[in-house]
Design an enzyme around this catalytic site. Structure first.
Site, PDB file in Angstrom:
ATOM      1  CB  THR A 125      -0.905   0.001   1.254  1.00  0.00           C
ATOM      2  OG1 THR A 125      -1.532   1.259   1.381  1.00  0.00           O
ATOM      3  CG2 THR A 125      -0.099  -0.252   2.524  1.00  0.00           C
ATOM      4  CG  ASP A 126      -1.160   4.947  -1.007  1.00  0.00           C
ATOM      5  OD1 ASP A 126      -1.699   4.338  -0.065  1.00  0.00           O
ATOM      6  OD2 ASP A 126      -1.774   5.793  -1.711  1.00  0.00           O
ATOM      7  CD  GLU A 127      -3.292   3.422   4.531  1.00  0.00           C
ATOM      8  OE1 GLU A 127      -3.020   3.193   5.718  1.00  0.00           O
ATOM      9  OE2 GLU A 127      -4.439   3.383   4.077  1.00  0.00           O
ATOM     10  CE1 TYR A 152      -3.409  -2.765   5.758  1.00  0.00           C
ATOM     11  CE2 TYR A 152      -3.313  -0.409   5.301  1.00  0.00           C
ATOM     12  CZ  TYR A 152      -3.335  -1.716   4.848  1.00  0.00           C
ATOM     13  OH  TYR A 152      -3.280  -1.976   3.504  1.00  0.00           O
ATOM     14  CE  LYS A 156       0.006  -4.625   2.958  1.00  0.00           C
ATOM     15  NZ  LYS A 156      -0.383  -5.955   2.401  1.00  0.00           N
TER      16      LYS A 156
END
Ligand code: NAD
Ligand code: DAU
Length: 336
Positions: A125-127, A152, A156
């Site tokens: 993810t970009d997060e 979260y 990741k």
């Protein structure tokens, strides 16, 4: 190019993983797919049921189960790893399952891939890059330092680091993709867009966090699937590719779009408590994927993608109704 014959798709009964299984069936009839999924609250076998047969096989199991992986992985030539606990709000309320699935689960899969020399594509993810200010002209690139904010996104980020280490240390053939916010049919009603659509259908007022100005970079899930296929088959081993389709919009704008498409007044929603640590803005620069691998998104008209998504939820209440009441009860208990 790498031409896979027999792939494992972890999390293939979730929103994005099941879209990828459909993508493979529609475009690559020679590729056999083994879906490995634990069917958590977020997994639904209905998503792939019409595909089960000679080309697609389903195995009900957990990616943390090393013994199962030992039986399953030999004979496959690639693992495409989608399985995860994926929802930020859940990770804030109870982080432990995120550590188990996202970190330990990725570790177990990497060990199995190493043992049987299987190509590994990691869906992330970009997060992991944290957030950008609203007035910052910058976007995330493959060079942006990791700076995750939530339980979260930190799990990741951890899983990405494991993949990089397994490539460098053991020479495992890996690629990583970091994608922006997906939308489309089959997304769980806990997520922003489906939550508001199904609220409106049920006569509940939509709920907007904080000041509603947080920006997400929306991409249709079918474009995410085509990008993952491109990276799996033509990406350079050891590399990371960012996936995005220039879809930056703030939450207030998206909510007003939903209200308009569904024939509601544009102020027919509630402002609710903000998410703790809420990332302000995500934005993806996908130049590397587009110039080096030639990928292009096809769903570039957000309004029309949103209309199609609204219509899908209107047409398929049997798919989302079973999860709706419990999801709203959880949000209500959190003041959201
Ligand atoms: P989802 O929550 O809809 O689906 C997750 C799937 O994984 C479910 O089918 C679930 O049953 C399965 N699963 C969970 N734990 C498991 C375990 N321990 N063993 C086996 N299966 C397990 O998630 P999603 O939104 O489809 O996201 C899929 C992947 O894409 C995730 O890795 C996520 O981090 C990543 N991603 C999501 C987005 C997004 O916008 N949703 C954007 C970029 C990246
Ligand atoms: O950026 C990619 C990420 O996108 C993925 O890695 C995650 O798996 C996925 O869940 C998604 O994370 P977000 O936290 O951005 O998505 P979510 O749908 O939860 O929220 C989108 C935005 O909408 C966010 O700014 C919070 C806000 N929001 C969310 C809900 C559920 C609201 O304002 N109201 C809501 O009811």
């Amino acid at each position: 190019a790498f031409i896979p014959k027999n792939i494992i798709v972890t999390g293939g009964c979730g929103f994005i993983g099941s879209n990828f299984v459909h993508y493979v069936v529609n475009n690559h009839p020679d590729v056999h797919v083994t879906v490995l999924d634990a069917l958590t609250y977020a997994g639904n076998l209905e998503n792939i049921k019409p595909l089960l047969g000679d080309q697609v096989e389903f195995v009900h199991g957990n990616i943390c189960d090393a013994k199962l992986l030992d039986e399953l992985v030999p004979g496959h030539d690639a693992i495409v790893h989608y399985a995860a606990e994926s929802h930020n709000d859940n990770s804030i309320a109870n982080p432990e399952p995120f550590l188990k699935t996202n970190v330990e689960g990725t570790f177990r899969l990497l060990e199995a891939a190493r043992k049987y020399d299987v190509r590994f594509h990691h869906v992330s993810t970009d997060e992991v890059y944290g957030d950008l200010a609203l007035d910052d002209p910058a976007k995330f690139t493959e060079e942006t330092p990791y700076h995750p904010s939530s339980p979260y996104s930190s799990t990741k980020a951890s899983s990405d680091m494991l993949v990089r280490a397994w490539h460098r240390t053991y020479g495992l053939r890996t690629t990583i993709s970091n994608c922006s916010n997906n939308y489309g049919p089959y997304q769980h009603v806990e997520k922003f867009i489906p939550r508001q659509i199904t609220n409106i259908i049920e006569g509940i007022r939509p709920k907007l966090y904080g000041d509603g100005l947080n920006v997400r970079d929306w991409i249709h899930t079918e474009d995410h699937s085509s990008a993952v296929w491109t990276i799996l088959t033509t990406g350079c081993i050891g590399e990371t590719y960012l996936i995005g389709a220039n879809g930056e919009r703030n939450n207030l704008t998206v909510l007003k779009d939903i209200l308009r498409v569904m024939g509601q007044p544009e102020d027919a929603f509630d402002w609710v408590k903000d998410r703790p640590g809420h990332d302000r803005r995500y934005a993806i620069d996908s130049t590397k994927l587009q110039t080096e691998l030639g990928w292009r998104p096809t769903h570039t008209d957000f309004e029309s993608g949103l209309r199609q998504t609204v219509q899908w939820y209107v047409d398929n209440p049997q798919w989302w109704e079973p999860a709706k009441a419990a999801t709203e009860a959880k949000y209500k208990a959190q003041g959201q």
